[in-house]
Enzyme design. Structure first.
Site, PDB file in Angstrom:
ATOM      1  N   LYS A  67       0.849  -1.203   0.000  1.00 41.93           N
ATOM      2  CA  LYS A  67       0.000   0.000   0.000  1.00 41.93           C
ATOM      3  C   LYS A  67       0.882   1.249   0.000  1.00 41.93           C
ATOM      4  O   LYS A  67       2.095   1.163   0.286  1.00 41.93           O
ATOM      5  CB  LYS A  67      -0.917  -0.016   1.225  1.00 41.93           C
ATOM      6  N   ARG A  90     -11.357   0.557  14.576  1.00 40.38           N
ATOM      7  CA  ARG A  90     -11.566   1.247  13.303  1.00 40.38           C
ATOM      8  C   ARG A  90     -12.446   0.318  12.470  1.00 40.38           C
ATOM      9  O   ARG A  90     -13.467  -0.147  12.995  1.00 40.38           O
ATOM     10  CB  ARG A  90     -10.257   1.699  12.647  1.00 40.38           C
ATOM     11  N   HIS A 140      -6.394  -6.955  13.041  1.00 41.73           N
ATOM     12  CA  HIS A 140      -5.157  -6.181  13.022  1.00 41.73           C
ATOM     13  C   HIS A 140      -4.783  -5.809  14.456  1.00 41.73           C
ATOM     14  O   HIS A 140      -5.642  -5.432  15.245  1.00 41.73           O
ATOM     15  CB  HIS A 140      -5.361  -4.921  12.173  1.00 41.73           C
ATOM     16  N   ARG A 194       0.843 -10.856   7.193  1.00 47.83           N
ATOM     17  CA  ARG A 194       0.825  -9.667   6.323  1.00 47.83           C
ATOM     18  C   ARG A 194       1.997  -8.787   6.722  1.00 47.83           C
ATOM     19  O   ARG A 194       1.989  -8.240   7.824  1.00 47.83           O
ATOM     20  CB  ARG A 194      -0.465  -8.856   6.536  1.00 47.83           C
ATOM     21  N   TYR A 209      16.651  29.850   4.542  1.00 50.60           N
ATOM     22  CA  TYR A 209      15.539  30.666   5.044  1.00 50.60           C
ATOM     23  C   TYR A 209      15.687  30.979   6.525  1.00 50.60           C
ATOM     24  O   TYR A 209      16.035  30.108   7.323  1.00 50.60           O
ATOM     25  CB  TYR A 209      14.210  29.939   4.837  1.00 50.60           C
ATOM     26  N   CYS A 219      15.082  23.468   2.393  1.00 50.59           N
ATOM     27  CA  CYS A 219      14.121  24.207   1.560  1.00 50.59           C
ATOM     28  C   CYS A 219      13.217  23.205   0.839  1.00 50.59           C
ATOM     29  O   CYS A 219      13.360  22.000   0.980  1.00 50.59           O
ATOM     30  CB  CYS A 219      14.862  25.054   0.522  1.00 50.59           C
ATOM     31  N   MET A 220      12.307  23.733   0.042  1.00 50.54           N
ATOM     32  CA  MET A 220      11.419  22.849  -0.706  1.00 50.54           C
ATOM     33  C   MET A 220      12.217  21.964  -1.673  1.00 50.54           C
ATOM     34  O   MET A 220      11.919  20.779  -1.838  1.00 50.54           O
ATOM     35  CB  MET A 220      10.391  23.671  -1.479  1.00 50.54           C
ATOM     36  N   ASP A 221      13.262  22.538  -2.284  1.00 47.59           N
ATOM     37  CA  ASP A 221      13.959  21.851  -3.374  1.00 47.59           C
ATOM     38  C   ASP A 221      15.454  21.675  -3.161  1.00 47.59           C
ATOM     39  O   ASP A 221      16.114  21.007  -3.949  1.00 47.59           O
ATOM     40  CB  ASP A 221      13.764  22.640  -4.671  1.00 47.59           C
TER      41      ASP A 221
HETATM   42  C1  LIG Z   1      -0.394  -1.712   6.758  1.00 47.85           C
HETATM   43  C2  LIG Z   1      -0.981  -2.954   7.266  1.00 47.85           C
HETATM   44  C3  LIG Z   1      -0.170  -4.078   7.488  1.00 47.85           C
HETATM   45  C4  LIG Z   1       1.343  -4.045   7.395  1.00 47.85           C
HETATM   46  O1  LIG Z   1       1.874  -3.514   8.581  1.00 47.85           O
HETATM   47  P1  LIG Z   1       3.484  -3.471   8.801  1.00 47.85           P
HETATM   48  O2  LIG Z   1       3.628  -2.964  10.189  1.00 47.85           O
HETATM   49  O3  LIG Z   1       4.006  -2.522   7.778  1.00 47.85           O
HETATM   50  O4  LIG Z   1       3.966  -4.851   8.581  1.00 47.85           O
HETATM   51  C5  LIG Z   1      -0.791  -5.256   7.856  1.00 47.85           C
HETATM   52  N1  LIG Z   1      -2.130  -5.318   7.995  1.00 47.85           N
HETATM   53  C6  LIG Z   1      -2.930  -4.254   7.802  1.00 47.85           C
HETATM   54  C7  LIG Z   1      -4.396  -4.388   8.003  1.00 47.85           C
HETATM   55  C8  LIG Z   1      -2.390  -3.041   7.456  1.00 47.85           C
HETATM   56  O5  LIG Z   1      -3.180  -1.978   7.261  1.00 47.85           O
END
Ligand SMILES: *Cc1c(COP(=O)(O)O)cnc(C)c1O
Length: 405
Positions: free
Chosen positions: A46, A144, A173, A229, A273, A320-322
């Site tokens: 993601k 959540r 999670h 995951r 700056y 700075c920005m760049d």
């Molecule tokens: C982002 C996410 C993960 C991965 O988490 P890490 O700490 O980067 O391994 C796993 N499960 C869910 C639901 C997530 O949103």
């Protein structure tokens, strides 16, 4: 030189991120070695692969043989499909109504965590005369998205009975798996295992049961899960200072630039700056074309450092920005290589260092790398692909003609 090679050499003379796809595959193998045999693996890509580039990381994870890719939004999954990812993809977050049809057509697995989303996904699948593959999300404590334990058996039964849904998985999670003293995760895991047993009792089995993020995978807190995951650890980064990856893990991304201007700052001169740095003696300095609009946190101003000629060069004045300015040894010249951030093996600033200086974590520093930063992908030490998202310019490079970056 071909147009392609010209393009890559242009990219590599400026400021760019180098991503080692072999090291990424090795990190995935290291994580898999920590899980029991037959545990499936989801590589989480993601947020544009935590800033590393979702398309190239997704393809590399797929060729490393992962079972699933994970993203947060449907359009992130569609992006992976557009770039040739054929592996199963799970959208971990709530499905946006307008994108459900496209997701079903692209064989993207959706998460349902509310009654409304269950009905929405089933309804769109019915209208299209197809089935949608779904995973149920159980809320065991994040508060959540997700069904509560009191709702989950009923939700599972409705999903299992729907002719429009294929109920493939259930997950939860963890909130605290990256804490030093974690008294929370065992309770969440017990709640998950209890729900899975209750659901099994009414005759519903899941092909994929998953709970563990990187931190829980590193700790081996898997319970009855048969898939993990992992996001942050696949990139070689630690979930937290308390739950670090072991030393064999390799951060796969480094950021490079070149000195654009050499100057001597006179005593009393302020730099950048608001002149937050004022030289008290003649100071050799270098201007480097990277700034917060590339993703370098502005809060590393006056605290962070780059590495030039193997030496740490402190950032002086505001980022700075760049552009940004560092104090350098006298020997530094215009055009010299600058290591902005990396694995830390040359004394370079790491994602963790930058996060600590910026008052945030390594995840946020990585995900905030911007589209302006070209990505150059490396295998066997040579560039094999690049992405310049700002120019919508990307390609793969023939290894045989590639030169070392
Ligand atoms: C982002 C996410 C993960 C991965 O988490 P890490 O700490 O980067 O391994 C796993 N499960 C869910 C639901 C997530 O949103």
């Amino acid at each position: 030189m071909s147009d392609f090679e010209t393009r890559v050499s242009e990219l590599t003379t400026g400021t760019y991120a180098r991503i080692d796809l072999d090291a990424y595959a090795r990190n995935i193998a290291r994580l898999r070695a920590l899980t029991p045999p037959d545990t499936a693996f989801m590589a989480v890509v993601k947020a544009d692969g935590y800033g590393h580039g979702a398309a190239q990381c997704g393809l590399a994870a797929q060729s490393a043989g992962v079972d699933y890719l994970g993203v947060a939004r449907i359009h992130e999954a569609l992006y992976l499909r557009q770039h040739g990812v054929t592996a199963p993809i799970l959208v971990l977050g709530p499905p946006s109504q307008g994108d459900i049809a496209a997701a079903i057509d692209a064989h993207i697995t959706l998460t349902v965590g509310t009654e409304a989303s269950l009905n929405a996904v089933a309804g769109v699948a019915r209208d299209r005369g197809r089935t949608a593959t779904v995973h149920l999300k159980l809320d065991t404590g994040m508060r959540r998205y997700g069904f509560l334990p009191t709702e989950i058996v009923d939700a599972a039964q409705r999903a299992a009975m729907s002719p429009h849904l294929v109920l493939e998985g259930m997950f939860t999670h963890f909130s605290s798996a990256d804490d030093l003293v974690d008294e929370i995760t065992p309770g969440q895991l017990a709640e998950y295992d209890r729900a899975a047993s209750d659901i099994a009792r009414v005759g519903i089995e899941f092909r994929f049961r998953h709970t563990a993020n990187s931190a829980a995978t590193l700790r081996g807190t898997l319970g009855q899960s048969n898939m993990v995951r992992s996001g942050i650890a696949t990139y070689g980064l630690s979930p937290s200072a308390e739950v670090p990856v072991s030393a064999e893990f390799e951060p796969i991304l480094s950021i490079h630039s070149r000195v654009a201007r050499r100057l001597l700052v006179s005593p009393g001169d302020g730099v950048s700056y608001n002149r937050t740095f004022v030289a008290n003696c003649p100071t050799h300095a270098a201007d480097v074309p990277i700034g917060y609009a590339d993703g370098l946190p502005r809060n590393v101003s006056n605290h962070g450092w780059y590495v030039i000629h193997g030496e740490r060069c402190p950032i002086i004045g505001r980022v700075c920005m760049d552009q940004s300015i560092v104090a350098v040894p006298q020997s530094v010249n215009e055009g010299d290589d600058v290591l902005i951030l990396g694995p830390g093996t040359q004394g370079d600033m790491t994602f963790e260092d930058a996060g600590a200086l910026a008052g945030t974590n390594n995840y946020e520093v990585a995900t905030r790398l911007t589209a302006r930063l070209p990505r150059v992908y490396v295998r066997n030490g040579v560039p094999v692909a690049f992405e310049h998202l700002l120019l919508n310019d990307r390609g793969v490079w023939d290894c045989a003609s590639a030169s070392q970056t």
